[in-house]
Design a protein around this motif. Sequence first.
Motif, PDB file in Angstrom:
ATOM      1  N   ALA A   1     -11.802  22.269   6.413  1.00 51.64           N
ATOM      2  CA  ALA A   1     -11.218  22.669   5.134  1.00 51.64           C
ATOM      3  C   ALA A   1     -12.372  23.151   4.272  1.00 51.64           C
ATOM      4  N   GLU A   2     -12.081  23.552   3.049  1.00 54.74           N
ATOM      5  CA  GLU A   2     -13.141  23.876   2.122  1.00 54.74           C
ATOM      6  C   GLU A   2     -13.913  22.591   1.786  1.00 54.74           C
ATOM      7  N   PRO A   3     -15.208  22.700   1.502  1.00 49.34           N
ATOM      8  CA  PRO A   3     -16.009  21.497   1.243  1.00 49.34           C
ATOM      9  C   PRO A   3     -15.396  20.545   0.223  1.00 49.34           C
TER      10      PRO A   3
ATOM     11  N   GLU B   1     -12.305  20.086  -0.561  1.00 52.49           N
ATOM     12  CA  GLU B   1     -11.131  19.427   0.000  1.00 52.49           C
ATOM     13  C   GLU B   1     -11.533  18.344   0.990  1.00 52.49           C
TER      14      GLU B   1
ATOM     15  N   ARG C   1     -17.879  25.796  12.842  1.00 57.91           N
ATOM     16  CA  ARG C   1     -17.410  27.072  12.306  1.00 57.91           C
ATOM     17  C   ARG C   1     -18.565  28.065  12.189  1.00 57.91           C
TER      18      ARG C   1
ATOM     19  N   LEU D   1     -21.010  27.119   6.044  1.00 61.88           N
ATOM     20  CA  LEU D   1     -19.838  26.451   5.486  1.00 61.88           C
ATOM     21  C   LEU D   1     -19.827  24.980   5.879  1.00 61.88           C
ATOM     22  N   ASP D   2     -20.148  24.694   7.150  1.00 60.02           N
ATOM     23  CA  ASP D   2     -20.187  23.306   7.596  1.00 60.02           C
ATOM     24  C   ASP D   2     -21.368  22.555   6.996  1.00 60.02           C
TER      25      ASP D   2
ATOM     26  N   ALA E   1     -20.351  21.617   3.561  1.00 59.05           N
ATOM     27  CA  ALA E   1     -19.393  20.504   3.551  1.00 59.05           C
ATOM     28  C   ALA E   1     -20.102  19.173   3.759  1.00 59.05           C
TER      29      ALA E   1
END
Length: 367
Positions: A138-140, A142, A165, A170-171, A174
């Motif tokens: 999900a988005e960080p 979230e 991903r 992005l990961d 997060a």
Amino acid sequence: MKISRVEAVPFAIPYRKPLRFASGSVSDAEHVLVRVHTDDGLVGTAEAPPRPFTYGETQESIVAIVTTVFAPQIVGLSPLDREQVRVRLDRTVGNPTAKAAIDMALWDIVGQALGVPVTDLLGGFGDRMRVAHMVGFAEPAEMVAEAGRMQEQYGIATFKVKVGRRPIGLDVAACRALREAMPEAEIYIDGNRGWTPVESARALRALADLDLQFAEELCPADDVLGRRWLVTQSSVPIFADESAPTAGDVTRELLGGSATGISIKTARTGFTGSHRILAQCEGLGVEVVLGNQIDGQIGSLCSLAFGAAFEGTSRRAGELSNFLDMSDDLLAEPLEIRNGTVRVRQAPGLGIEIDEDKLRHYRTDAR
């Protein structure tokens, strides 16, 4: 006491939201309830969760293999003949979760017959386990919010963060956001084979200051040289999961230098196979984690029974909370997570009682 019948009931329960990770996604728990009946009325129960993108099994294939191939081979045997059952089932290649469910159901019967919990039969080390929760894609913000809810509602302080991903940033973002929000939490990552070895090494360097417990299955299982190279580059332990579903695979991964730890999943290797893998790891001085096959409450109860039975599987928090993402379940008495732990049921066997009304509602075969 003899095995008289083996039942495989497909059912589907929606998740509250789709679970997403590098190797696939699921929106419904399309599992199979496996029940082994005996001629004196005892019934052993377990759950087989198909993961076609990992092991090739489907709900339909599990029902077919259990009812048309496995059942005829074991009806008439004693539930105590677990080694004979194992040998007969292993004549058929693959089908790990179908085999595991039958094995666990047999242990359930033996525990009921003797009047003792399966945890005591297996080893009797403890009566509870700490819980780790899986945080999916999900988005960080979230992902952080989900982890926060788990901590606030259930006291969970260990999180398995799904990664893999592209772009890897992005990961990384997060994981950083989660560490900033929860500086005391135990965090580890699971790539589900989503990155190349070079991408994995890059990501681990970017996460080097986050005090990760370990990293699990970051790159493809068949990239033999790449996986070995990654172990040499990593400052955190590298655990094998999907690449080590059997004792032979565990030997290859560990002695070949492709992993330094192993994820044990009872949904994949039952109690008998999981015990052998645990003993193998203990003999080699290798740490383990009790994994999760996105199990429902039945599967989580089975994992708990095994994990609490041994000191080796109790050291780390076990992945025992995926059922919280389901909208419902089949247990008449739901599992409860309190203060970040879940207790073993003290009833004979596994302590599984199915809510038959719910089973009728969620089963997907002819009623």
